[in-house]
Design a protein around this motif. Structure first.
Motif, PDB file in Angstrom:
ATOM      1  N   ILE A 813      66.093  88.679  33.685  1.00  0.00           N
ATOM      2  CA  ILE A 813      67.077  88.122  34.617  1.00  0.00           C
ATOM      3  C   ILE A 813      67.344  86.675  34.224  1.00  0.00           C
ATOM      4  CG2 ILE A 813      67.567  87.459  36.992  1.00  0.00           C
ATOM      5  CD1 ILE A 813      65.983  89.847  37.926  1.00  0.00           C
ATOM      6  N   LEU A 814      68.613  86.384  33.934  1.00  0.00           N
ATOM      7  CA  LEU A 814      69.059  85.041  33.557  1.00  0.00           C
ATOM      8  C   LEU A 814      70.054  84.559  34.588  1.00  0.00           C
ATOM      9  CD1 LEU A 814      69.105  82.891  31.094  1.00  0.00           C
ATOM     10  CD2 LEU A 814      71.272  83.982  30.540  1.00  0.00           C
ATOM     11  N   GLU A 815      69.839  83.367  35.134  1.00  0.00           N
ATOM     12  CA  GLU A 815      70.757  82.790  36.117  1.00  0.00           C
ATOM     13  C   GLU A 815      70.980  81.321  35.802  1.00  0.00           C
ATOM     14  OE1 GLU A 815      70.326  85.282  40.187  1.00  0.00           O
ATOM     15  OE2 GLU A 815      68.723  83.815  39.866  1.00  0.00           O
ATOM     16  N   GLY A 816      72.097  80.768  36.287  1.00  0.00           N
ATOM     17  CA  GLY A 816      72.327  79.360  36.057  1.00  0.00           C
ATOM     18  C   GLY A 816      73.705  78.902  36.485  1.00  0.00           C
ATOM     19  N   MET A 817      73.976  77.629  36.224  1.00  0.00           N
ATOM     20  CA  MET A 817      75.241  77.007  36.612  1.00  0.00           C
ATOM     21  C   MET A 817      75.667  76.033  35.520  1.00  0.00           C
ATOM     22  SD  MET A 817      73.849  74.326  39.485  1.00  0.00           S
ATOM     23  CE  MET A 817      72.683  73.021  39.046  1.00  0.00           C
ATOM     24  N   ASN A 818      76.951  75.672  35.529  1.00  0.00           N
ATOM     25  CA  ASN A 818      77.401  74.622  34.632  1.00  0.00           C
ATOM     26  C   ASN A 818      77.812  73.396  35.444  1.00  0.00           C
ATOM     27  OD1 ASN A 818      80.066  75.002  35.537  1.00  0.00           O
ATOM     28  ND2 ASN A 818      80.658  76.239  33.780  1.00  0.00           N
ATOM     29  N   GLU A 819      78.219  72.345  34.759  1.00  0.00           N
ATOM     30  CA  GLU A 819      78.465  71.070  35.419  1.00  0.00           C
ATOM     31  C   GLU A 819      79.647  71.101  36.382  1.00  0.00           C
ATOM     32  OE1 GLU A 819      79.739  67.946  32.700  1.00  0.00           O
ATOM     33  OE2 GLU A 819      80.170  69.472  31.187  1.00  0.00           O
ATOM     34  N   GLU A 820      80.535  72.106  36.270  1.00  0.00           N
ATOM     35  CA  GLU A 820      81.665  72.213  37.189  1.00  0.00           C
ATOM     36  C   GLU A 820      81.398  73.184  38.329  1.00  0.00           C
ATOM     37  OE1 GLU A 820      85.346  72.949  35.245  1.00  0.00           O
ATOM     38  OE2 GLU A 820      85.503  70.896  34.504  1.00  0.00           O
ATOM     39  N   GLY A 821      80.172  73.694  38.416  1.00  0.00           N
ATOM     40  CA  GLY A 821      79.823  74.560  39.525  1.00  0.00           C
ATOM     41  C   GLY A 821      80.068  76.029  39.301  1.00  0.00           C
ATOM     42  N   GLN A 822      80.513  76.419  38.117  1.00  0.00           N
ATOM     43  CA  GLN A 822      80.631  77.845  37.822  1.00  0.00           C
ATOM     44  C   GLN A 822      79.231  78.427  37.609  1.00  0.00           C
ATOM     45  OE1 GLN A 822      83.392  77.315  34.502  1.00  0.00           O
ATOM     46  NE2 GLN A 822      84.879  78.575  35.594  1.00  0.00           N
ATOM     47  N   LEU A 823      79.098  79.725  37.847  1.00  0.00           N
ATOM     48  CA  LEU A 823      77.787  80.362  37.897  1.00  0.00           C
ATOM     49  C   LEU A 823      77.715  81.506  36.904  1.00  0.00           C
ATOM     50  CD1 LEU A 823      77.686  80.483  41.790  1.00  0.00           C
ATOM     51  CD2 LEU A 823      76.536  78.803  40.334  1.00  0.00           C
ATOM     52  N   THR A 824      76.492  81.880  36.565  1.00  0.00           N
ATOM     53  CA  THR A 824      76.303  83.015  35.662  1.00  0.00           C
ATOM     54  C   THR A 824      75.061  83.779  36.070  1.00  0.00           C
ATOM     55  OG1 THR A 824      76.296  83.695  33.337  1.00  0.00           O
ATOM     56  CG2 THR A 824      74.859  81.859  33.935  1.00  0.00           C
ATOM     57  N   ARG A 825      75.083  85.078  35.804  1.00  0.00           N
ATOM     58  CA  ARG A 825      73.908  85.923  36.023  1.00  0.00           C
ATOM     59  C   ARG A 825      73.971  87.105  35.076  1.00  0.00           C
ATOM     60  NH1 ARG A 825      71.295  90.148  38.687  1.00  0.00           N
ATOM     61  NH2 ARG A 825      69.285  89.514  39.573  1.00  0.00           N
ATOM     62  N   VAL A 826      72.872  87.347  34.383  1.00  0.00           N
ATOM     63  CA  VAL A 826      72.772  88.486  33.466  1.00  0.00           C
ATOM     64  C   VAL A 826      71.456  89.195  33.750  1.00  0.00           C
ATOM     65  CG1 VAL A 826      72.641  89.237  31.060  1.00  0.00           C
ATOM     66  CG2 VAL A 826      74.113  87.306  31.687  1.00  0.00           C
ATOM     67  N   GLU A 827      71.510  90.513  33.872  1.00  0.00           N
ATOM     68  CA  GLU A 827      70.300  91.316  34.040  1.00  0.00           C
ATOM     69  C   GLU A 827      70.305  92.423  32.996  1.00  0.00           C
ATOM     70  OE1 GLU A 827      67.975  94.046  37.395  1.00  0.00           O
ATOM     71  OE2 GLU A 827      69.533  92.614  38.002  1.00  0.00           O
ATOM     72  N   LYS A 828      69.187  92.544  32.275  1.00  0.00           N
ATOM     73  CA  LYS A 828      69.058  93.558  31.230  1.00  0.00           C
ATOM     74  C   LYS A 828      67.697  94.231  31.336  1.00  0.00           C
ATOM     75  CE  LYS A 828      72.148  91.774  27.608  1.00  0.00           C
ATOM     76  NZ  LYS A 828      72.954  93.000  27.488  1.00  0.00           N
ATOM     77  N   ILE A 829      67.647  95.486  30.878  1.00  0.00           N
ATOM     78  CA  ILE A 829      66.400  96.249  30.824  1.00  0.00           C
ATOM     79  C   ILE A 829      66.086  96.594  29.374  1.00  0.00           C
ATOM     80  CG2 ILE A 829      65.267  98.421  31.432  1.00  0.00           C
ATOM     81  CD1 ILE A 829      65.424  96.664  33.794  1.00  0.00           C
ATOM     82  N   ILE A 830      64.857  96.350  28.971  1.00  0.00           N
ATOM     83  CA  ILE A 830      64.367  96.800  27.670  1.00  0.00           C
ATOM     84  C   ILE A 830      63.429  97.965  27.927  1.00  0.00           C
ATOM     85  CG2 ILE A 830      62.965  96.197  25.651  1.00  0.00           C
ATOM     86  CD1 ILE A 830      63.924  93.344  25.919  1.00  0.00           C
ATOM     87  N   GLU A 831      63.730  99.113  27.338  1.00  0.00           N
ATOM     88  CA  GLU A 831      62.880 100.293  27.521  1.00  0.00           C
ATOM     89  C   GLU A 831      62.924 101.179  26.293  1.00  0.00           C
ATOM     90  OE1 GLU A 831      64.238 102.481  30.886  1.00  0.00           O
ATOM     91  OE2 GLU A 831      66.335 102.372  30.319  1.00  0.00           O
TER      92      GLU A 831
END
Length: 831
Positions: A813-831
């Motif tokens: 699970i990867l989450e975060g923001m940039n300096e202008e307030g836009q957001l990101t989220r990535v979720e991946k499964i390794i199996e």
């Protein structure tokens, strides 16, 4: 989501106003704008490595702090606490805020209850509605009793739950009569039912956990006649229309999903009044306003204000003298994604109706790519990820990698996007809030409008605004830690105006910093803007004032606040939230394995004490780093210089002339006034990890300097985000100097506590020799990195982690923001 672009666009929006009581209107909207400018409210989202824990484990977390629609520039101190269900604080951490974020950890002891609460806030947030403090209920899995298989976990946020619970198909055995706990509530649009006026009425049906329940029923008047039918259409919510009649009362007869019948009275209708009805229509927010036919004069002239992020974006005077109904629309051009509030006032500027609407421009995402270059779920296998942010804006991300069985996959659950844009702005629990941001079709918009109808938002007390009253600020903005001294034992008039205290701060590694504190108008001595960790010794001396030295007692503080005792625990904390059985069993498995392996590990440690262990020799740079650097200054992307055996340093005029040409990209000009530049910004300077300016360093003899670290931009340990990197300079200590410098003779001494000491996440490297490699590896969290920083010159990061011995599915699970307030989220499964 550019803030400057947004506020420029407000100027272009239509402000429709003329005529009567213009001065009064100006008072209201100018006060709203003043609130937005002077008193922006902050909100917090916290990314955890996983949702539930066992005793003995560590909670790893990263906070993201917003003010309006951008990363907050307000607060510099972040407060995180663990509480029991009564609200008692079990642990507290105070951490510095860098680039609108902070990161830390809690080690969980054995004596914990089955449920604890994580609470987070800034002192600035305590000035306003404290129900918006961030909180999350955390289950301690190896203390938790098993529940019915279909039940799942829920969390809380502020005075509301902000988590991911699904409505259980079966209920825990402890709830012998679940139907008796089902609640139906009614929400007339705009606030009130009015006799003779048709209104939309929203319904919300929930169980004892606040989770949605399906229901259907009819509305009957007091004569028994059916006047409306209703049913829930999404997550326990629905709507119907009703035109109340004079002399009538109304009752809903309804059946829940378990076929249990109920009766609930509707709120009584007002005899006269107005209604406000809204509907989004593409690029505009349409509204219809109706008044009673026999309304008084105060309701024949109305005023409508629309405001976004505490800035007025629409203002209209509505003349209903001849007509009982008027319609219009608010242009949405230039308004980004977020909450649009509408308040309707009567002729005397008293609020009579209110409505919130969600504007979804789908402009809140920035692209992040997570590419597994090498992946494997074999025992202790190596995994490599490349994280790519193809953008020129600065961005700030965090990543967790865990056993997939410990984190339930729920694509609609609350996350950084839904919390900072939606659920973090509303009172009450929002079930699966991310669902409302996964699309913008008619169905999703209709369901989202039900959320707007059934959840409250209130920022302003209109009477106070009309009177020009501003909020009382009990907690001013904090500028990191303070070195604050207060005198006791003497009267204020006995302290001369120009009194000064000379103060040395000395860390545990003997590094020190000198301050000259002058008395201020309040009789205190203070220096703020400091960043230091753990406990420091404070040596002090009055400057040429023997009377104060003999008579007064100096009390030092770091300027931070204790836990807010006035904040009451949320009632939802005491609810035994359901939890998914598979997650519970997987968590308990890790707990049992850890307990089983504890004797083996202790035995191994005792054996090692009697054995000579051969280890690789540390480099001189590693030795110097361990000796001098601490906290955020350890390791890092830095060029280092050991001056203890560098003969060339002896000929340098100062440390800046020594560094000229030695660090790629760092430009140093020593002609006249010394200036520094790195990637277009000025590097932050630290002396023994205390922030200083150029003049505090350039006069230090190079022979007194032992170690220098030049951190490449960005360096998040610096105020303002460290866009120009940082240069950390350490003076000699210990074996690097000829005399003992651990004490400062002749000065009074005190102690001062700094920020919580950062703890480094342990991630083994099985490509090398590892201590205790023969013991089973049952780490539930495989990798945690709270700070992944990107900019136009650095948009790719490669991370490597190794699997444990038992995980066959791995969740990223990867989450975060940039300096202008836009957001990101990535979720991946390794199996």
């Amino acid at each position: 989501m550019n803030c400057t672009r947004f506020y420029r666009s407000l100027i272009a929006l239509a402000l429709i106003f003329s005529g009567i009581r213009a001065g009064y209107a100006q008072q209201i909207d100018s006060m709203i704008n003043l609130y937005g400018e002077r008193y922006p409210q902050e909100k917090i989202y916290v990314h955890f490595d996983k949702p539930a824990y066992n005793t003995g484990e560590t909670i790893w977390f990263k906070s993201y702090l917003f003010a309006g629609i951008v990363p907050s520039p307000i607060s510099k101190n972040f407060y995180a606490e663990l509480l029991d269900q009564s609200g008692k604080v079990l642990q507290q951490k105070i951490l510095p805020v860098y680039e609108g974020s902070s990161a830390g950890s809690f080690d969980l002891p054995a004596n914990l209850p089955p449920t604890i609460v994580f609470r987070a806030y800034t002192t600035w947030m305590l000035n306003f509605d404290t129900t918006f403090l961030f909180s999350k209920t955390i289950r301690i899995l190896n203390k938790t009793v098993a529940v019915a298989p279909a039940a799942t976990a829920a969390t809380t946020g502020g005075a509301k739950q902000t988590g991911t619970a699904k409505q259980p198909a079966a209920t825990a055995a402890a709830n012998s009569n679940p139907s008796s706990m089902v609640t139906l509530r009614f929400f007339p649009e705009g606030g009130d039912l009015v006799t003779g006026l048709e209104s939309v009425v929203a319904v919300k049906v929930t169980d004892e956990f606040g989770l949605p329940v399906s229901a259907e029923g009819v509305v009957k008047d007091n004569s028994g006649a059916t006047v409306a039918n209703f049913g829930t259409v999404h997550d326990g919510m629905g709507r119907f229309t009703l035109e109340p009649q004079a002399g009538k009362t109304y009752t809903a007869e309804w059946t829940d999903e378990k076929k249990q019948t109920h009766k609930t009275s509707l709120p009584p209708a007002k005899q006269t009044g107005v209604t406000l009805q809204c509907a989004p229509t593409g690029s505009r927010e349409a509204f219809i306003i109706r008044r009673s036919l026999d309304a008084t004069d105060e309701l024949k002239t109305l005023y409508l204000l629309g405001y976004f992020n505490s800035q007025v974006v629409y203002k209209a005077r509505l003349n209903l003298t001849q007509n009982f109904m008027v319609s219009g629309s608010i242009p949405l051009e230039g308004i980004p994604t977020g909450m649009l509030q509408m308040t309707l006032f009567d002729a005397n500027w008293k609020p009579v109706a209110e409505r919130i609407n969600f504007v979804n421009k789908e402009d809140y995402f920035f692209t992040t790519k997570v590419v597994p270059v090498a992946k494997s779920t074999d025992r202790r296998a190596k995994n490599t990820l490349v994280i790519d942010v193809p953008d020129t804006l600065k961005s700030n991300l965090s990543i967790s990698v865990t056993d997939a069985g410990l984190t339930k996959s729920d694509p609609d659950a609350d996350n950084i996007v839904s919390h900072l844009l939606l659920s973090g702005d509303l009172h009450g629990y929002i079930h699966n809030p991310y669902y409302y941001l996964t699309g913008n079709d008619d169905t999703v918009r209709s369901h989202l409008d039900l959320v707007m109808l059934t959840n409250g938002w209130r920022r302003f007390k209109w009477d106070d605004l009309a009177a020009g009253k501003l909020p009382v600020i009990k907690f001013p903005r904090e500028n990191y830690l303070s070195l604050s001294a207060t005198l006791t034992g003497v009267q204020p008039n006995q302290v001369p105006k120009n009194t000064q205290i000379n103060v040395f701060l000395q860390a545990k590694d003997s590094s020190r910093q000198l301050f000259f504190l002058s008395i201020d108008s309040t009789g205190k001595f203070q220096q703020d803007g400091l960043v230091f960790f753990d406990t420091v010794s404070v040596f002090y001396q009055f400057n040429n004032n023997k009377f104060l030295a003999n008579k007064s007692v100096v009390n030092f503080s770091n300027g931070t606040h204790k836990s807010p005792a006035g904040v009451k625990p949320d009632s939802a904390w005491r609810v035994p939230m359901p939890i998914d059985t598979s997650l519970l069993n997987r968590g308990k498995y890790f707990a049992l394995e850890a307990e089983r392996l504890k004797p083996e590990l202790e035995k191994k440690v005792k054996t090692l004490e009697a054995v000579t262990v051969k280890a690789r020799t540390k480099s001189k740079q590693q030795i110097m780093d361990e000796k001098y650097a601490s906290g955020l200054f350890t390791g890092g992307d830095a060029t280092t210089f050991d001056l203890t055996d560098d003969v060339s340093a002896l000929g340098a005029m100062n440390i800046f002339t020594y560094l000229q040409g030695r660090v790629a990209g760092l430009q140093i000009s020593t002609g006249g006034q010394t200036t520094l530049q790195w990637r277009g910004a000025t590097p932050s300077l630290f002396l023994n990890e205390m922030p200083v300016d150029v003049t505090a360093i350039e006069n230090i003899p190079v022979t007194d300097i032992a170690y220098v670290k030049a951190f490449r931009p960005p360096f998040f340990g610096a105020m303002g985000g460290g866009a120009g990197g940082a240069i950390a300079i350490y003076t000699k200590k210990g074996g690097d100097v000829s005399s003992n410098t651990s004490n400062i003779g002749g000065l009074d001494k005190s102690k001062l506590t700094g920020y919580a000491v950062p703890k480094e996440f342990y991630s083994p490297d099985y490509s090398k020799e590892v201590t205790n490699a023969d013991l089973p590896d049952i780490r539930p969290t495989l990798f945690w990195q709270p700070y992944l920083l990107f900019d136009k010159n650095n948009h790719k990061v490669t991370i490597t982690f190794y699997n444990n011995d038992v995980s066959k599915r791995i969740r990223i699970i990867l989450e975060g923001m940039n300096e202008e307030g836009q957001l990101t989220r990535v979720e991946k499964i390794i199996e």
